[in-house]
Design a protein around this motif. Structure first.
Motif, PDB file in Angstrom:
ATOM      1  N   UNK A  32     -17.629  -7.677  25.360  1.00 60.67           N
ATOM      2  CA  UNK A  32     -18.542  -6.769  24.650  1.00 60.67           C
ATOM      3  C   UNK A  32     -19.738  -7.553  24.120  1.00 60.67           C
ATOM      4  N   UNK A  33     -20.523  -8.084  25.031  1.00 58.86           N
ATOM      5  CA  UNK A  33     -21.678  -8.899  24.647  1.00 58.86           C
ATOM      6  C   UNK A  33     -22.990  -8.322  25.176  1.00 58.86           C
ATOM      7  N   UNK A  34     -22.943  -7.107  25.693  1.00 56.39           N
ATOM      8  CA  UNK A  34     -24.149  -6.472  26.211  1.00 56.39           C
ATOM      9  C   UNK A  34     -25.056  -6.051  25.058  1.00 56.39           C
ATOM     10  N   UNK A  35     -26.367  -5.901  25.333  1.00 57.87           N
ATOM     11  CA  UNK A  35     -27.297  -5.496  24.265  1.00 57.87           C
ATOM     12  C   UNK A  35     -26.887  -4.211  23.556  1.00 57.87           C
ATOM     13  N   UNK A  36     -26.314  -3.246  24.310  1.00 56.73           N
ATOM     14  CA  UNK A  36     -25.950  -1.981  23.665  1.00 56.73           C
ATOM     15  C   UNK A  36     -24.863  -2.182  22.617  1.00 56.73           C
ATOM     16  N   UNK A  37     -23.956  -3.149  22.854  1.00 57.17           N
ATOM     17  CA  UNK A  37     -22.905  -3.404  21.867  1.00 57.17           C
ATOM     18  C   UNK A  37     -23.447  -4.190  20.679  1.00 57.17           C
ATOM     19  N   UNK A  38     -24.515  -4.951  20.896  1.00 60.70           N
ATOM     20  CA  UNK A  38     -25.171  -5.610  19.770  1.00 60.70           C
ATOM     21  C   UNK A  38     -25.753  -4.571  18.817  1.00 60.70           C
ATOM     22  N   UNK A  39     -26.299  -3.494  19.362  1.00 63.89           N
ATOM     23  CA  UNK A  39     -26.840  -2.418  18.527  1.00 63.89           C
ATOM     24  C   UNK A  39     -25.724  -1.706  17.765  1.00 63.89           C
ATOM     25  N   UNK A  40     -24.593  -1.503  18.417  1.00 61.36           N
ATOM     26  CA  UNK A  40     -23.451  -0.913  17.725  1.00 61.36           C
ATOM     27  C   UNK A  40     -22.991  -1.841  16.604  1.00 61.36           C
ATOM     28  N   UNK A  41     -22.997  -3.150  16.879  1.00 61.57           N
ATOM     29  CA  UNK A  41     -22.620  -4.117  15.852  1.00 61.57           C
ATOM     30  C   UNK A  41     -23.574  -4.101  14.674  1.00 61.57           C
ATOM     31  N   UNK A  42     -24.870  -3.951  14.957  1.00 66.23           N
ATOM     32  CA  UNK A  42     -25.859  -3.862  13.882  1.00 66.23           C
ATOM     33  C   UNK A  42     -25.607  -2.638  13.014  1.00 66.23           C
ATOM     34  N   UNK A  43     -25.296  -1.514  13.646  1.00 67.14           N
ATOM     35  CA  UNK A  43     -24.995  -0.295  12.897  1.00 67.14           C
ATOM     36  C   UNK A  43     -23.730  -0.478  12.055  1.00 67.14           C
ATOM     37  N   UNK A  44     -22.706  -1.085  12.646  1.00 67.53           N
ATOM     38  CA  UNK A  44     -21.455  -1.297  11.908  1.00 67.53           C
ATOM     39  C   UNK A  44     -21.660  -2.244  10.733  1.00 67.53           C
ATOM     40  N   UNK A  79     -27.712  -1.384  -1.569  1.00 67.50           N
ATOM     41  CA  UNK A  79     -27.604  -0.039  -1.012  1.00 67.50           C
ATOM     42  C   UNK A  79     -28.863   0.342  -0.234  1.00 67.50           C
ATOM     43  N   UNK A  80     -30.035   0.035  -0.798  1.00 65.82           N
ATOM     44  CA  UNK A  80     -31.282   0.353  -0.105  1.00 65.82           C
ATOM     45  C   UNK A  80     -31.376  -0.364   1.232  1.00 65.82           C
ATOM     46  N   UNK A  81     -31.082  -1.668   1.229  1.00 66.20           N
ATOM     47  CA  UNK A  81     -31.167  -2.451   2.460  1.00 66.20           C
ATOM     48  C   UNK A  81     -30.161  -1.966   3.495  1.00 66.20           C
ATOM     49  N   UNK A  82     -28.931  -1.687   3.046  1.00 64.86           N
ATOM     50  CA  UNK A  82     -27.867  -1.296   3.977  1.00 64.86           C
ATOM     51  C   UNK A  82     -28.146   0.062   4.613  1.00 64.86           C
ATOM     52  N   UNK A  83     -28.496   1.050   3.797  1.00 64.97           N
ATOM     53  CA  UNK A  83     -28.744   2.374   4.367  1.00 64.97           C
ATOM     54  C   UNK A  83     -30.026   2.387   5.200  1.00 64.97           C
ATOM     55  N   UNK A  84     -31.025   1.573   4.822  1.00 58.75           N
ATOM     56  CA  UNK A  84     -32.224   1.454   5.651  1.00 58.75           C
ATOM     57  C   UNK A  84     -31.869   0.862   7.005  1.00 58.75           C
ATOM     58  N   UNK A  85     -31.039  -0.181   7.005  1.00 58.59           N
ATOM     59  CA  UNK A  85     -30.617  -0.804   8.262  1.00 58.59           C
ATOM     60  C   UNK A  85     -29.767   0.152   9.089  1.00 58.59           C
ATOM     61  N   UNK A  86     -28.961   0.981   8.434  1.00 56.80           N
ATOM     62  CA  UNK A  86     -28.141   1.952   9.159  1.00 56.80           C
ATOM     63  C   UNK A  86     -29.012   2.958   9.892  1.00 56.80           C
ATOM     64  N   UNK A  87     -29.997   3.518   9.197  1.00 50.99           N
ATOM     65  CA  UNK A  87     -30.891   4.492   9.826  1.00 50.99           C
ATOM     66  C   UNK A  87     -31.702   3.833  10.935  1.00 50.99           C
ATOM     67  N   UNK A  88     -32.203   2.626  10.689  1.00 56.13           N
ATOM     68  CA  UNK A  88     -32.991   1.926  11.712  1.00 56.13           C
ATOM     69  C   UNK A  88     -32.132   1.564  12.917  1.00 56.13           C
ATOM     70  N   UNK A  89     -30.868   1.226  12.701  1.00 53.71           N
ATOM     71  CA  UNK A  89     -29.971   0.930  13.827  1.00 53.71           C
ATOM     72  C   UNK A  89     -29.721   2.179  14.661  1.00 53.71           C
ATOM     73  N   UNK A  90     -29.585   3.325  13.990  1.00 52.88           N
ATOM     74  CA  UNK A  90     -29.439   4.584  14.721  1.00 52.88           C
ATOM     75  C   UNK A  90     -30.676   4.861  15.562  1.00 52.88           C
ATOM     76  N   UNK A  91     -31.848   4.590  14.990  1.00 47.77           N
ATOM     77  CA  UNK A  91     -33.089   4.765  15.744  1.00 47.77           C
ATOM     78  C   UNK A  91     -33.136   3.802  16.927  1.00 47.77           C
ATOM     79  N   UNK A  92     -32.706   2.559  16.730  1.00 48.14           N
ATOM     80  CA  UNK A  92     -32.703   1.571  17.815  1.00 48.14           C
ATOM     81  C   UNK A  92     -31.768   1.998  18.942  1.00 48.14           C
ATOM     82  N   UNK A  93     -30.604   2.552  18.606  1.00 46.98           N
ATOM     83  CA  UNK A  93     -29.683   3.045  19.627  1.00 46.98           C
ATOM     84  C   UNK A  93     -30.315   4.204  20.397  1.00 46.98           C
TER      85      UNK A  93
END
Length: 293
Positions: A32-44, A79-93
């Motif tokens: 699980x080292x493909x770019x798409x799984x990196x994005x899932x990892x960022x979201x997680x 909280x601000x950083x985490x939820x911002x990163x969550x939304x941005x990771x969803x956008x990246x996916x």
């Protein structure tokens, strides 16, 4: 102790545990080292930090005596950083899904792991910058009348965050509409050439559209009411309104692993191997694609 705060803390604990499991599977599975799984990892990772932020906010409010201003600002910043990163990771996916269809022939050569890592790092640096804003003075601790429902964030800053979120959601919706158009066009092209394959493609297209509806519907139901309320309300509004809208928003981080990780065939196989050392015979052996994300 407010029952709402207990509910948020319990939700944060569940969010942290669930997303820690996703990160563990991704980290300990070399395939699980493909770019798409990196994005899932960022979201997680973003959702894991959001869960820890909810727990930390509860600890600062009720366990730290006397309350420390720096600790409160740090918890709010997390909280601000985490939820911002969550939304941005969803956008990246979402962007990754769109590009995998729009540039299907060159996608795997252009979207390398190094390129994806660089983009994810840049996104996280931006989100960490957002998280530092309360510590840098963008807070209402010195002027309680300027507080928003997102204390210690000021009303003006909360409005900026809410508008930014709504714009990101509009961009995601536009990209998913384009994904639907491309998927239908591909299905029609195949239907012209091979009727049998068209039937399978139509089934796949319907499944993809149901997945897109699930993604957009869940995201909108969890976040849109809270974003709009943050835009119009202030600290004088009853706290119960804020809690009743914030709790569903935090639950989005509980749902994300189910939609983006646990439904993925490769991650399911890794979980089966980790739990019982075997893979059910009913699993499909088809190769993964970016649409599985």
């Amino acid at each position: 102790v407010s029952p709402w705060d207990i509910a948020l803390c319990a939700t944060g604990t569940a969010v942290a545990g669930e997303n820690a499991l996703v990160l563990a599977v991704l980290f300990y599975t070399p395939s699980l080292r493909a770019p798409m799984f990196l994005l899932i990892g960022s979201l997680a990772l973003a959702d894991l930090l959001a869960g820890l932020g909810l727990v930390a906010n509860f600890a600062v409010r009720y366990l730290l005596r006397p309350p420390r201003e720096g600790a409160e600002l740090a918890a709010a910043g997390l909280l601000l950083a985490a939820f911002s990163a969550s939304v941005c990771s969803l956008l990246a996916i979402t962007v990754d899904r769109y590009l995998s269809l729009y540039n299907a022939l060159t996608y795997h050569s252009e979207r390398t792991l190094g390129f994806t890592c660089a983009m994810v790092l840049l996104m996280w640096l931006l989100c960490l910058g957002v998280g530092l804003l309360p510590l840098l003075g963008w807070n209402c601790l010195r002027d309680q009348s300027s507080c928003s429902i997102l204390r210690p964030v000021t009303k003006d800053n909360a409005a900026v965050l809410a508008v930014t979120f709504l714009l990101l959601f509009a961009l995601m919706m536009q990209l998913y509409l384009q994904i639907c158009k491309i998927a239908f066009r591909h299905a029609q092209q195949i239907a012209v050439q091979h009727q049998f394959i068209a039937t399978a493609q139509a089934t796949s297209t319907r499944k993809g559209l149901s997945t897109l509806s699930l993604i957009l519907g869940t995201f909108a139901l969890c976040w849109i009411p809270f974003a709009i309320y943050s835009l119009v309300a202030d600290s004088s509004y009853p706290a119960v309104y804020t809690y009743s809208l914030a709790l569903p928003a935090t639950c989005n981080s509980l749902i994300n692993p189910i939609i983006y990780a646990f439904r993925n065939p490769d991650i399911q196989k890794s979980l089966w191997l980790a739990c019982c050392g075997c893979i059910p015979s009913t699993f499909s052996s088809r190769p993964r694609t970016s649409s599985d994300v």
